[in-house]
Design an enzyme around this catalytic site. Structure first.
Site, mmCIF file in Angstrom:
data_model
loop_
_atom_site.group_PDB
_atom_site.id
_atom_site.type_symbol
_atom_site.label_atom_id
_atom_site.label_comp_id
_atom_site.label_asym_id
_atom_site.label_seq_id
_atom_site.Cartn_x
_atom_site.Cartn_y
_atom_site.Cartn_z
ATOM 1 N N HIS A 67 2.460 -0.560 15.124
ATOM 2 C CA HIS A 67 1.311 0.314 15.010
ATOM 3 C C HIS A 67 0.077 -0.063 15.575
ATOM 4 C CE1 HIS A 67 3.543 2.424 11.754
ATOM 5 N NE2 HIS A 67 3.245 1.213 10.546
ATOM 6 N N HIS A 102 4.492 7.446 2.275
ATOM 7 C CA HIS A 102 5.561 5.799 2.709
ATOM 8 C C HIS A 102 4.730 4.879 1.598
ATOM 9 C CE1 HIS A 102 3.126 4.611 5.574
ATOM 10 N NE2 HIS A 102 2.890 3.181 5.455
ATOM 11 N N HIS A 153 1.071 -1.468 0.350
ATOM 12 C CA HIS A 153 0.277 -0.146 -0.123
ATOM 13 C C HIS A 153 1.185 1.342 0.424
ATOM 14 C CE1 HIS A 153 0.689 -0.235 4.218
ATOM 15 N NE2 HIS A 153 0.910 0.965 4.178
ATOM 16 N N TYR A 159 9.385 2.047 9.322
ATOM 17 C CA TYR A 159 9.621 3.024 8.614
ATOM 18 C C TYR A 159 10.962 3.797 8.464
ATOM 19 C CZ TYR A 159 4.586 4.449 9.474
ATOM 20 O OH TYR A 159 3.281 4.124 8.850
#
Lengths: 310, 310, 310, 310
Positions: free
Chosen positions: D249, D217, D155, D258
C-alpha cells in the site's frame, strides 16, 4: 569434468524501439551496468555480479523482441564439438567471427524449430563484478543498489511452435535436461518445457505458441524476496508497467515480478528456485493446474501470459 | 551432457557418542527426516526437500567425527569410469555392495591424501520430498517448519594434510574445479581450498591440518537469511552450543551459523553463496585476510576455527 | 488524547573525539543526513525517515559519551506542565532557550538520579524525510541506501546508579511504563530496566552501574533483519569495530548489532521488537538468565556488555 | 501518562455464514488460537502473540460482516470518562455488562455516523501468548507456524457514510489523530481517513461509502515480508480466495495480502507501516493518486476495492 559442455545463459540480444530510452531503462531503472557500445550502434550491458563483459545487448529496430540468445560453453574445443554435433544432427550452423559482438569470441549460431536463433560461444572478456578477485568484499557497494540491480541475467522464456523438437535437440545435442513441464489435455503434448544445463531450476524454457521466434521474457536474478519487493517499489516509482507480481510461480517455485520494458519486451526479476540435477524426475503440471503452475498465489493465468509476447 | 560425472554431495556418515540423543537432535532440533534404521544400528536421515532416501547417516561410536563422505554420480557407467580413472591415477578403490547402506547402490570408496574416506555411488532410492511430482505445492507444510528444517545437505568442510594433493585428485580425476582458496604467507601453499562440481559456490572444502581425516563441519542449506535467524533462535531454545553466528563468510558470501551437535561434531546452517562456473577465475584470500574470509563481520578467526574438529 | 505527554526520543547529544572523522562516520557509514552546523561547532544529523530537523548532535570533546538525551513532548502546554511537575517532584529544572540547538524550541533540562541529563522540548522544525507529504513514494531512493541508512533514532541505553529512583521519576512524573527488567539475586533490585512512553518495546533503558552519566549505546532502527545483515556487511567494509552481532536480544526480541563509533561510543542498529502497552505486565528476567536476556543466541554476556561504556 | 485513553484495537465481532467452516478457517488456516466458546454459540480467537483472551469473535448469521469493533482503554476510570465524554458530545452509549463477552469487562457501546458499532472496554483476561512472563523465549514454537499465524489483530477498515463526522468524533472525544487521508476532487471531502491512537500507522480507517456499517477488512499483523509470502503460499495451498497481493500500500507503506474468509469477509495479513505521532502532519493523497495509495505496485485500484464489502 562435472560442469562441462554448455555452462550457462550468456547473452540475449534484444530489439528496442527507442535506444536511448531503453539505455536509460536498462541502465538506471533495471540497474544493469553499461559496458560498451559498438559501431553498429548496439549497447552492451551486464548485471553487476556477472564477470563476463556483457549479457544483454540492445539494438534499435522497428519491432521489439529477441534477436538471439547465446550460451557460454566450457572452452573452444567444446565449441567445435557442439558445432560438429549440431551439424551431424541436421542443424545448419553459422559461424560469427570473434569481435562481431564486443569482447566476445567466435559464435556458433543456429535456428531451432521454435524459430529462435541460439548461439554458443566459448570466450567473453572477464570484465569483473566491481570487486577484486583477491580478498573481495561481500558485494559491490557502488553497484548493488543502483536501480533494481539484479545480480545476473538468468534465463529466457521463449514462445514458438514445435517445442518437442526443441527439447529433443537441447537434450540430445546440447546436454540439457528437462526439469519441469506442463502437459496438455492429451497427456502427451507439452504446452511448456523447462530445461537446465546446470543445477539451476532452469536455464531456458519454451511455451508452445503458433508464431515462431517470440520472446515471453528475459529474466534477471535478485538475491532475496525482499529484493523482489524493492524491485516492485522501484518499478512503481519509475512508472514501469508491471504485468504481475510480486508473486510466486509454482513452476520452479521462484518468486517473481513480470514487467515490461519501454518497448514492450517483458522481463522478469525473480528470486528463488531450487537446486536440481539430471537424476531428478521432472516435475509435471497438468493443464488444469497451469494456473498455479504459473501464478501460484492467484492460481489462474492472466490473459496476457499466453498472448503478450514480442 | 552439461551436468555430468560427479553431481553432488550425497551422504555423510557421522559418528555420534549417544545414538538416541543424536537421533533426537538431528530429527527434532535440526529437523531432518528419519528415513530408516539398519541392522547395524545406523540411523538414516534426509533433509526435507531432498528426494534421495538419505543424506546423513548416524552410528554410535566412541569418538565423534565423520566416517565417509559420499557423492552421487550421474549413472552407473560414470561410476565405472570414475573407479577406473581413480585406479589409473594410483588411488586404491574399494567396492561396497549395493544395500550395504539402505536404499543405496554400489559404492566406490577410496581414501584421499587428507586421510578422509570418499565414496561415489550412482543410485539411491527416490524417497521424495513430501510433495507429489505432479502439480506440487510450493513447499511441504508438514516438514518445512519442523525444527530448523534445512532444505538440503550441502557440503562438508574437512581438515587434514596434503590438501594440494587432494585438489589435484579432485580436479584431474573427479572433475571438480577450484572456486576459492586461502593462501599462506609463501604465496603458494594453500591453507584452505573450496571446490565445486556444480555451479554452487562449493561442494567440498578442505583446510590444511596436521591430523588426517578430521571433520570441521557438515553443512545444511536454509532458504533465506530469515531462516538463519530462525535457526539461531531454535538453537538457543534448545540450548544447542553455538560456535558463531548468525554471521557471514567472506568465502562464498554465505550467511551462516556454526554450532555443535551433542557429540561435538560441528554443523553449519547457512543461506546464500553465488552461482559460479569452471570458467571463473578462483577467488584468492591472502593469509592476512583469513579473518574476513571466514568470519566477515568480525574480520577475525575465533580460536575454535583452526582447532576444534572431530 | 491517547498519545500525549512525552511522545518519543527526540535527540541525543554525543561527545566525539575527532569531529570530522565522526561527521564522516555518522554521515557516510551510518548514513544519517547532516542537516546543519551551528556556531558552537556542533554538527546535526537526522535519520532519513525522521521528519524533525535533528536527532543526533555531535560535538568535539576530550572524552566520548553523551551530553544529554532529549524527548519530544506533545505541545508547549505539556512542556510547561511537565516542567512544573518535575519541580513539584523535587527535580531542579533548567530552561534552555529556543534556538540554542538549531531549529529546536525551548528545552527543559534536568538531571536524573543516574547522573544523566534529560531534556524535554515541544518544537523542532519539520525538515522532512526526503519525500512530499502529498502522494509520497514508499521510500526515499536517494537516502535509503546511503550507508547503513537507519530509518530512525530509536532509544538510548544509559548506565548509572540509582536506577530504581530513575524508574520512579519516569513513571510518576513523565508517564513512562516498565516493559521489561532484569532482577538481581535478591529478587527485588533491578540490574536493568526498560521503559516506554509509546507502544514500542522501549524508548529508554538503564543498567545499574557505579559510574554516573554513562552511555551504553545509542540505537537506530532498521527496517528488517535483512537490513541488519546489510549493516553488518557495511560495518565490515568500513572496518567499523563490531561489539557483537548480528544476533538477537531476548529483551525486546530485537535483532541487533552493537558496534563502536570512531570515539568508542557504542551504537546499535536493530530491527524488531514487539508492540506493547501500559496494561501489559512487564517481562522479568532473573539474573541467571541475563545471558539470553541480552544475547539470546550466545546465551551469555560478553565481558564488554557490563564494562565498556562512554 | 503518555499512552493513555484508548490504547488499541481490542476485538472485532464477525458474522460468518457457517460457523464450523469458519472455525476451521480462522483456527487452522489463518492460525489464530481458539480460546473459548460461549453459551450463545460464539467462538473466540486471539492471535498467538496477543496476551488478552480474545480479539476475534465469530458468530453464525445469515449475512457476513462485522457486528462491532472494540477498543481497549487504559483503565476503568478512563472508561467512565470516555462514556461521559461521548454522551456530552451527543452520542448515545449503551453499557454491556462484564462477562457478556467471555473474559471481558463491561463495554461501552455506541454507534458512529458511518453506521458502525464501536465499543470501549477496560478489562480482558490476560490469557498469555504461550510463553512465560519470566525469562521468555523469543517466540512460541508451538504457535508461531500453525497456519498463517499472524502475531496480532491490528485494525479494521470500515466503509460507510459521513466519515468526516466520524473523524471529528474520534479526534475530539476518543483522542485519535489523523495519519493519512485520500481527498476527493473538491480538495476538501475525504474519500478515506486513517487514524491512530498509538504510534502505529493506523488503528482504524474509514472509506466513504453509501451503505452504512460495512466491513472492508479485518487486519492481522505479520512479522516480515517473508511471512507475507508464506501467508500467500498457505492461502494458495488452502484455496483461499485472494483479492490481491502480495503487494504494497502507498498509504501506511504496509506490505499486504487482501483475501476473503469462507463467508466473503475480507481480511488482510500485512507487515510494515511506520512509526508516527500526533505531531506529524498527516499524509495526503489526491484522488488521481488513489491507485498507488491503495495498490502501490499496480498503481490502480481493482474493481473490488470500492465495491466488495460485507
Amino acid at each position: 569434468m562435472a560442469l562441462t559442455g554448455v555452462l550457462r545463459p550468456g547473452h540475449a540480444a534484444l530489439r528496442v524501439l527507442d535506444l536511448e530510452e531503453s539505455v536509460n531503462f536498462y541502465g538506471n531503472v533495471l540497474g544493469l551496468i553499461e559496458t560498451g557500445r559498438d559501431k553498429q550502434g548496439r549497447v552492451y550491458f551486464k548485471a553487476w555480479d556477472e564477470r563476463d563483459h556483457n549479457s544483454i545487448v540492445l539494438h534499435q529496430a522497428d519491432r521489439a523482441g529477441i534477436d538471439y540468445f547465446g550460451f557460454k560453453v566450457a572452452n573452444k574445443s567444446t565449441l567445435e564439438k557442439l558445432d560438429s554435433d549440431l551439424r551431424a544432427y541436421g542443424v545448419k550452423t553459422e559461424r560469427i567471427p570473434a569481435g562481431e559482438m564486443l569482447e566476445t569470441g567466435e559464435r556458433v549460431r543456429f535456428e531451432i524449430p521454435s524459430g529462435h536463433l541460439i548461439e554458443l560461444y566459448a570466450e567473453k572478456k572477464d570484465f569483473g563484478n566491481g570487486m577484486p578477485y583477491v580478498n573481495p568484499e561481500a558485494w559491490a557497494v557502488a553497484l548493488a543498489d543502483k536501480g533494481i540491480a539484479p545480480t545476473r541475467f538468468d534465463h529466457c522464456l521463449l514462445y514458438g511452435p514445435d517445442i518437442e523438437k526443441v527439447q529433443k535437440l537441447f537434450e540430445e545435442v546440447l546436454g540439457f535436461y528437462l526439469t519441469e513441464h506442463v502437459v496438455l489435455e492429451d497427456g502427451q503434448t507439452d504446452l511448456a518445457i523447462f530445461m537446465a544445463t546446470s543445477n539451476k531450476a532452469h536455464d531456458i524454457a519454451f511455451v508452445r505458441h503458433p508464431e515462431p521466434g517470440k520472446l515471453h521474457h528475459v529474466s534477471f536474478l535478485l538475491e532475496s524476496w525482499e529484493r523482489v519487493l524493492r524491485a516492485a517499489d522501484l518499478m512503481s516509482m519509475n512508472r514501469v508497467s508491471i504485468d504481475i507480481g510480486p508473486t510466486r510461480h509454482g513452476i520452479t517455485r521462484g518468486t517473481t515480478i513480470y514487467a515490461f520494458d519501454p518497448s514492450g519486451n517483458r522481463f522478469e526479476t525473480f528470486n528463488g528456485g531450487y537446486q536440481t540435477y539430471p537424476d531428478c524426475k521432472p516435475l509435471k503440471w497438468t493443464i488444469d493446474e497451469v494456473g498455479p503452475a504459473i501464478f501460484y498465489h492467484d492460481r489462474k493465468l492472466n490473459e496476457r501470459f499466453l498472448s503478450v509476447v514480442t
